[in-house]
Design a protein around this motif. Structure first.
Motif, short mmCIF file in Angstrom:
data_model
loop_
_atom_site.label_atom_id
_atom_site.label_comp_id
_atom_site.label_asym_id
_atom_site.label_seq_id
_atom_site.Cartn_x
_atom_site.Cartn_y
_atom_site.Cartn_z
N ILE A 349 2.99 6.12 -13.92
CA ILE A 349 3.45 6.25 -12.53
C ILE A 349 4.62 5.30 -12.29
CG2 ILE A 349 2.80 5.91 -10.11
CD1 ILE A 349 -0.03 6.74 -10.84
N SER A 350 5.72 5.84 -11.82
CA SER A 350 6.92 5.03 -11.60
C SER A 350 7.02 4.48 -10.18
CB SER A 350 8.17 5.84 -11.92
OG SER A 350 8.22 7.03 -11.14
N ASP A 351 6.32 5.12 -9.23
CA ASP A 351 6.43 4.66 -7.84
C ASP A 351 5.23 5.17 -7.04
OD1 ASP A 351 7.59 3.44 -5.61
OD2 ASP A 351 8.70 5.25 -5.04
N LYS A 393 11.35 20.13 -23.69
CA LYS A 393 12.44 19.24 -24.12
C LYS A 393 11.98 17.79 -24.25
CE LYS A 393 16.30 20.57 -23.94
NZ LYS A 393 17.19 21.15 -24.97
N LEU A 394 10.68 17.53 -24.30
CA LEU A 394 10.19 16.16 -24.30
C LEU A 394 10.67 15.37 -25.52
CD1 LEU A 394 6.54 16.53 -22.93
CD2 LEU A 394 8.58 15.69 -21.75
N CYS A 395 10.82 16.03 -26.67
CA CYS A 395 11.31 15.33 -27.86
C CYS A 395 12.74 14.84 -27.64
CB CYS A 395 11.27 16.26 -29.08
SG CYS A 395 9.62 16.51 -29.72
N ASP A 396 13.58 15.68 -27.08
CA ASP A 396 14.97 15.26 -26.79
C ASP A 396 14.99 14.16 -25.74
OD1 ASP A 396 15.77 17.22 -28.54
OD2 ASP A 396 16.13 18.71 -26.97
N LEU A 397 14.15 14.28 -24.73
CA LEU A 397 14.08 13.26 -23.68
C LEU A 397 13.62 11.92 -24.24
CD1 LEU A 397 12.42 15.54 -21.01
CD2 LEU A 397 14.71 14.58 -20.82
N TYR A 398 12.74 11.96 -25.22
CA TYR A 398 12.26 10.73 -25.85
C TYR A 398 13.35 10.09 -26.69
CZ TYR A 398 9.35 7.59 -28.67
OH TYR A 398 8.83 6.49 -29.29
N GLU A 399 14.12 10.89 -27.38
CA GLU A 399 15.18 10.36 -28.24
C GLU A 399 16.30 9.72 -27.45
OE1 GLU A 399 16.45 13.45 -30.84
OE2 GLU A 399 14.56 13.52 -31.96
N ASN A 400 16.63 10.29 -26.29
CA ASN A 400 17.71 9.68 -25.49
C ASN A 400 17.18 8.77 -24.39
OD1 ASN A 400 16.84 11.35 -23.38
ND2 ASN A 400 18.46 12.87 -23.74
N ASP A 401 15.88 8.43 -24.43
CA ASP A 401 15.23 7.49 -23.51
C ASP A 401 15.14 7.99 -22.08
OD1 ASP A 401 14.66 5.66 -25.46
OD2 ASP A 401 16.41 4.38 -25.08
N SER A 402 15.50 9.24 -21.83
CA SER A 402 15.40 9.75 -20.47
C SER A 402 13.96 9.86 -20.01
CB SER A 402 16.08 11.13 -20.37
OG SER A 402 17.46 11.02 -20.57
N ILE A 403 13.04 9.98 -20.95
CA ILE A 403 11.63 10.13 -20.60
C ILE A 403 11.09 8.86 -19.93
CG2 ILE A 403 10.60 9.26 -22.74
CD1 ILE A 403 8.71 11.71 -22.66
N PHE A 404 11.83 7.76 -20.04
CA PHE A 404 11.41 6.50 -19.43
C PHE A 404 12.08 6.25 -18.07
CE2 PHE A 404 11.10 5.88 -24.08
CZ PHE A 404 9.73 5.68 -24.17
N ASP A 405 12.85 7.22 -17.58
CA ASP A 405 13.49 7.07 -16.27
C ASP A 405 12.44 6.94 -15.18
OD1 ASP A 405 16.06 7.21 -17.27
OD2 ASP A 405 16.20 9.39 -17.05
N LYS A 406 12.71 6.06 -14.23
CA LYS A 406 11.74 5.78 -13.16
C LYS A 406 12.26 6.36 -11.84
CE LYS A 406 10.14 1.59 -15.48
NZ LYS A 406 8.96 2.26 -16.02
N PHE A 407 11.70 7.48 -11.44
CA PHE A 407 12.09 8.14 -10.20
C PHE A 407 11.23 7.64 -9.05
CE2 PHE A 407 13.41 11.04 -13.54
CZ PHE A 407 14.66 11.45 -13.12
N GLU A 408 11.86 7.40 -7.90
CA GLU A 408 11.14 6.99 -6.71
C GLU A 408 10.70 8.21 -5.91
OE1 GLU A 408 13.51 4.27 -4.49
OE2 GLU A 408 13.47 2.72 -6.03
#
Length: 516
Positions: A349-351, A393-408
């Motif tokens: 959970i990011s927010d 696309k979770l593999c691609d998101l993991y490789e470019n670190d987008s999967i760790f983006d924290k949305f409010e």
């Protein structure tokens, strides 16, 4: 039996409100085509105050920018004039730039050889007093308490000599005084040149004298906004601060990092109380961290915090000084057979945000928005699919670190709608009223409806208490509306006006505002 007048006939239950029609209102810091965005100018925090008359943003350069509402002042008038009008003045909120100040500077922790960046992580408004604004701002390590107040500028006017021959501090500006050329001196310290025996030849009295002597008068017609740091709350967190939250008592606030939550008194900056500590004796046993924390809006003894495992814990400060045990736990059990390498990452959970009345908690994880009733811990009352189309696309998101983006995320003041950001500078607005199918996708631009799907949304079955709203989720290369998505442009920060349907959101260094 009902009477013939029908006065006792029960009214039919009201259905969900119709979807809102969002329109562009304002933009601050709009980029021109091809303009490169400076890293320090990217907005990292947005917050309305409780009245909705002020808005604050923080950026990665450590600056805090304040905006104030202007449409109320233009419409204002005395009470009698307003009472004479038989219609309500309905105008959307309009804001203007008020002031800005440098809240944090880059620092270096010599003990840990660690650079502390100046980026503002969170901003929270405090109670106003005597016409002054108060707010808390924090970077990764240090929280600051700011006071912003109008100060009158004092100027000296109506003097006998010309203003051009006087400096600001009252001294006389003269070439003979400020000259750097050596002065010819006699043995006893006198001067051979008569021009050095007076302050200045220009200030000699005229031959006939001054007709009338005017005493200097101090005027203070102009005002200037001054931001002053009242207190600094430092050296209390070993890890990066991810949340600060004011208490409804107006006296205390909490700050949270990955492993601890501290309770502060606004008046005391050199002492805090640790109320939550999830750090294990052996760090190898660490399985989850704190990701967000917030006080209940009306109950000063209740707060909630979320974890990287997708759970929300409600704690009661009246139970014990160290709240190791939660009073309620909110989590959703994963469906059997669905676990994968990414399960825990996307469940983090990011927010979290409390609704205005404190009855509901809104949480945002990578894939969904969830609305929780604090009286029902069996599961969320509503689930809104935000990024379901990204699952392939979770593999691609993991490789470019987008999967760790924290949305409010944020809730409307009436609790009827929720909102959160996405990629390609898009944000979503969902209706959370029972039976609502509202799911609007907007773009942070001057034409927010540019990416709207023209075909109406097909109503889903409402037999389940958990409602999922999904658009365009079958194509992995497009976003929810069939457009190609861009992971480099993401809308992480947004805020909903506390009393009106108005949203402020940040797209890189630009602040966009919309109303409905």
């Amino acid at each position: 039996m009902n009477g013939g007048d029908g006065g006792d006939v029960a009214a039919a239950p009201a259905g969900p409100p119709p979807p809102l029609d969002w329109k562009f209102s304002q933009v601050f810091g709009e980029r021109t085509a091809g303009e490169e965005v400076q890293e320090v100018d990217i907005i990292s925090a947005i917050e309305f105050d409780k009245s909705g008359d002020h808005l604050a943003t923080g950026d990665r350069g450590g600056r805090v920018v304040l905006f104030e509402r202007t449409d109320k002042k233009e419409n204002g008038g005395n009470r009698k004039d307003l009472e004479k009008t038989d219609y309500s003045i309905s105008r959307h909120p309009e804001f203007r730039y008020k002031t800005e100040f440098q809240s944090h500077e880059p620092e270096f922790d010599y003990l840990k050889s660690l650079e502390i960046e100046e980026k503002i992580n969170k901003i929270r408004w405090c109670q106003t007093a005597n016409g002054a604004l108060f707010l808390l701002s924090t970077n990764d390590k240090t929280i600051k308490f700011w006071k912003v107040q109008e100060k009158k500028i004092k100027k000296i006017a109506d003097m006998s000599m010309e203003p051009s021959k006087a400096t600001g501090n009252g001294n006389v500006a003269s070439p003979s005084v400020t000259s750097s050329t050596p002065k010819p001196q006699l043995a006893n310290g006198g001067y051979t040149d008569k021009s050095y025996t007076s302050l200045s030849n220009e200030l000699l009295f005229p031959p006939r004298g001054i007709s009338s002597l005017r005493l200097p008068v101090v005027t203070s017609n102009e005002t200037n906004l001054v931001a002053r740091c009242r207190r600094v709350y430092a050296h209390a967190h070993d890890y990066h601060i991810n949340s600060i939250s004011n208490n409804s008592d107006g006296e205390t606030f909490i700050s949270a990092d990955d492993l601890r939550i501290n309770l502060w008194n606004l008046e005391i900056s050199n002492q805090s109380f640790n109320i939550v500590d999830v750090k294990p004796a052996n760090m190898e046993d660490l399985t989850e961290v704190i990701t967000s924390a917030e006080f209940h809006p009306t109950h000063c003894h209740t707060l909630a915090y979320s974890s990287s495992k997708g759970s929300i814990r409600l704690i009661d400060l009246r139970q014990s000084a160290l709240c190791d045990k939660h009073s309620k736990l909110f989590e959703e059990q994963e469906a059997p057979g669905t676990r994968s390498f990414f399960t825990e990452i996307i469940a983090s959970i990011s927010d979290i945000k409390f609704g205005r009345d404190g009855r509901y908690i809104l949480s945002r994880d990578y894939m969904t928005l969830k609305l929780w009733d604090i009286n029902m811990d069996s599961g969320p009352v509503s689930t809104f699919q935000v990024h379901e189309y990204l699952r392939p696309k979770l593999c691609d998101l993991y490789e470019n670190d987008s999967i760790f983006d924290k949305f409010e995320c944020c809730l409307s003041g009436d609790g009827q709608r929720v909102s959160t950001g996405s990629y390609s500078n898009l944000f979503r607005v969902f209706g959370c009223h029972s039976g609502s199918t509202e799911a609007t996708t907007l773009e942070a631009s001057k034409n927010p409806m540019r990416r709207q799907v023209q075909t109406p949304l097909r109503p889903r079955s409402l037999s389940s208490i958990t409602r999922a709203v999904r658009r365009g989720g079958d194509s992995p290369g497009v976003d929810a509306n069939g457009n190609s998505f861009d992971f480099t442009t993401k809308l992480l920060h947004l805020a909903w006006h506390p009393t009106e349907n108005s949203i402020a959101c940040a797209a890189a260094n630009s602040l966009y505002m919309y109303y409905a």
